[in-house]
Design an enzyme around this catalytic site. Structure first.
Site, short mmCIF file in Angstrom:
data_model
loop_
_atom_site.label_atom_id
_atom_site.label_comp_id
_atom_site.label_asym_id
_atom_site.label_seq_id
_atom_site.Cartn_x
_atom_site.Cartn_y
_atom_site.Cartn_z
N HIS A 173 -7.55 0.55 -6.80
CA HIS A 173 -6.90 -0.13 -5.08
C HIS A 173 -8.05 -1.82 -5.71
CE1 HIS A 173 -7.50 -1.22 -1.29
NE2 HIS A 173 -8.53 -0.18 -0.82
N GLN B 113 -10.08 -4.17 -3.31
CA GLN B 113 -11.02 -3.46 -3.41
C GLN B 113 -12.06 -3.93 -4.57
OE1 GLN B 113 -12.22 -1.73 -0.84
NE2 GLN B 113 -14.43 -2.47 -1.33
N CYS C 268 -16.37 1.36 0.24
CA CYS C 268 -15.02 0.33 0.83
C CYS C 268 -14.79 0.34 1.84
CB CYS C 268 -14.04 1.70 0.05
SG CYS C 268 -13.87 2.82 0.04
N ASP D 270 -17.76 7.16 -1.73
CA ASP D 270 -15.81 6.84 -1.20
C ASP D 270 -15.67 7.75 -0.54
OD1 ASP D 270 -13.41 6.32 -0.05
OD2 ASP D 270 -12.77 5.98 -2.24
N ARG E 103 1.00 -1.31 0.28
CA ARG E 103 -0.16 -0.01 -0.04
C ARG E 103 1.20 0.87 0.49
NH1 ARG E 103 -5.79 1.11 3.56
NH2 ARG E 103 -6.05 -0.21 1.82
N ARG F 228 -13.71 -8.79 1.27
CA ARG F 228 -12.05 -8.53 1.13
C ARG F 228 -11.69 -9.82 1.22
NH1 ARG F 228 -9.79 -2.94 1.19
NH2 ARG F 228 -8.47 -4.61 0.18
N1 CP Z 1 -11.37 -0.13 2.11
C1 CP Z 1 -10.25 -0.19 2.96
O1 CP Z 1 -9.17 -0.51 1.84
O2 CP Z 1 -10.32 -0.14 4.18
P1 CP Z 1 -8.60 0.05 4.51
O3 CP Z 1 -8.06 1.31 4.52
O4 CP Z 1 -8.94 0.31 6.26
O5 CP Z 1 -7.29 -1.15 4.55
N1 NVA Z 2 -9.87 7.20 -1.85
C1 NVA Z 2 -9.83 6.37 -0.08
C2 NVA Z 2 -10.58 4.50 -0.26
C3 NVA Z 2 -9.69 4.24 1.18
C4 NVA Z 2 -9.55 2.65 1.36
C5 NVA Z 2 -8.43 6.50 -0.35
O1 NVA Z 2 -7.39 6.28 -1.29
O2 NVA Z 2 -7.56 7.09 0.75
#
Ligand code: CP
Ligand code: NVA
Length: 297
Positions: free
Chosen positions: A122, A125, A252, A213, A95, A280
């Site tokens: 993502h 997701q 999400c 989101d 990430r 997930r």
């Molecule tokens: N939806 C998602 O990716 O959640 P987290 O940021 O908690 O991993």
């Molecule tokens: N768009 C958001 C998604 C979090 C799961 C971010 O990037 O923070």
């Protein structure tokens, strides 16, 4: 070597197959005696837990690594970290802030890289998103999925996945937060129908899924005030859900209750957010079963 930096790194047939693997009740022990490194530059609840549990269910051992602990690109370069982890693990999930970091990991090309969220995409997701839509409706084909809010990483991956499975993807974003022509062309090339609009009420008419989101993604916190003003008309609330008829609600998560969605929508009978969060893990297990157990053979 197969990497998943965005959901369209899979073919349409592979995506269908991964979703089938996600639904099998007997996980193949493809990670028995093997590890998976999970590198995080940003916080996570769902992604970390779903990946760790998926690795465990496939017989493997997940190792969670905070990027500041290893000094990703400060103490050691992304490439040196990747080469080192490749000696211990069967795959790396990461990430990151800049999408280029997962691209650089993939360029090392020693073990599969899985994007666990970047500023651009993502995909894990999106796998869970379409799995949840299939749970609800039996398939994605012909379903209308309306995304309301910021055109961002989650939107891009969701739109691609919906398109690859023959769905109709509508996006309602303010003009300044809409996708440009390049993104729209990529979404359309995925195979589905993409419709863009600025009015959320028009966008949810006759849809099957309303998706939300956050307005301010991780790393954009300095823009919070300006974004709250820009997205003031894009909140999913009871009035918008009433306009959507029988649609289900997905997010999400994490949800900023009172900003992009009201609590009474998150907690309503139309909400499938907890199912999506659980999915997930099933989606992650399906993808890892594919990439470790099959595509490497
Ligand atoms: N939806 C998602 O990716 O959640 P987290 O940021 O908690 O991993
Ligand atoms: N768009 C958001 C998604 C979090 C799961 C971010 O990037 O923070």
């Amino acid at each position: 070597m197969r990497h998943l930096l965005e959901i369209d790194d899979l073919t349409g047939d592979e995506l269908v197959h991964v979703l089938e693997l996600a639904q099998t009740s007997t996980p193949p022990q493809v990670l028995s005696g093997k590890g998976m490194a999970l590198v995080f530059e940003k916080p996570s609840l769902r992604t970390r837990n779903s990946m760790e549990m998926a690795v465990f269910q496939l017989g493997g051992h997940p190792v969670y690594i905070q990027s500041n602990e290893i000094g990703l690109d400060t103490r050691e370069s992304v490439e040196d970290v990747t080469n080192t982890l490749a000696g211990f693990h069967a795959a790396i999930g990461a990430r990151v802030f800049e999408h280029s970091k997962v691209e650089r990991m993939a360029a090392v090309d020693r073990i599969p890289i899985v994007n666990l969220l970047s500023d651009a995409a993502h995909p894990m997701q999106a796998l869970a998103d379409v799995l949840t839509i299939i749970d609800e409706f039996g398939s994605v084909e012909g379903r209308v999925v309306t995304y309301v809010g910021d055109s961002n990483n989650v939107t891009r991956s969701l739109g691609l996945a919906v398109g690859m499975l023959g769905g109709i993807f509508r996006i309602a974003s303010p003009i300044d937060y809409s996708f440009g022509e390049d993104d729209l062309a990529r979404l359309r090339s995925a195979g589905g129908v993409v419709e863009t609009m600025t009015n959320p009420y028009e966008a949810v008419e006759g849809c099957d899924v309303v998706y939300s989101d956050v307005f301010t993604s991780m790393g954009q916190e300095a823009e919070t005030d300006i974004r709250l003003r820009a997205f003031a008309d894009y909140q999913i609330n009871e009035s918008l859900m009433a306009a959507a008829g029988d649609a289900v609600f997905l997010h999400c998560l994490p949800a900023h209750r009172g900003e992009e969605v009201t609590s009474n929508v998150v907690d309503s009978p139309a909400s499938r957010v907890w199912k999506l969060a659980e999915n997930r893990m099933h989606a992650a297990r399906g993808y890892l079963a594919f990439v470790i157990g099959e595509s490497e053979l």
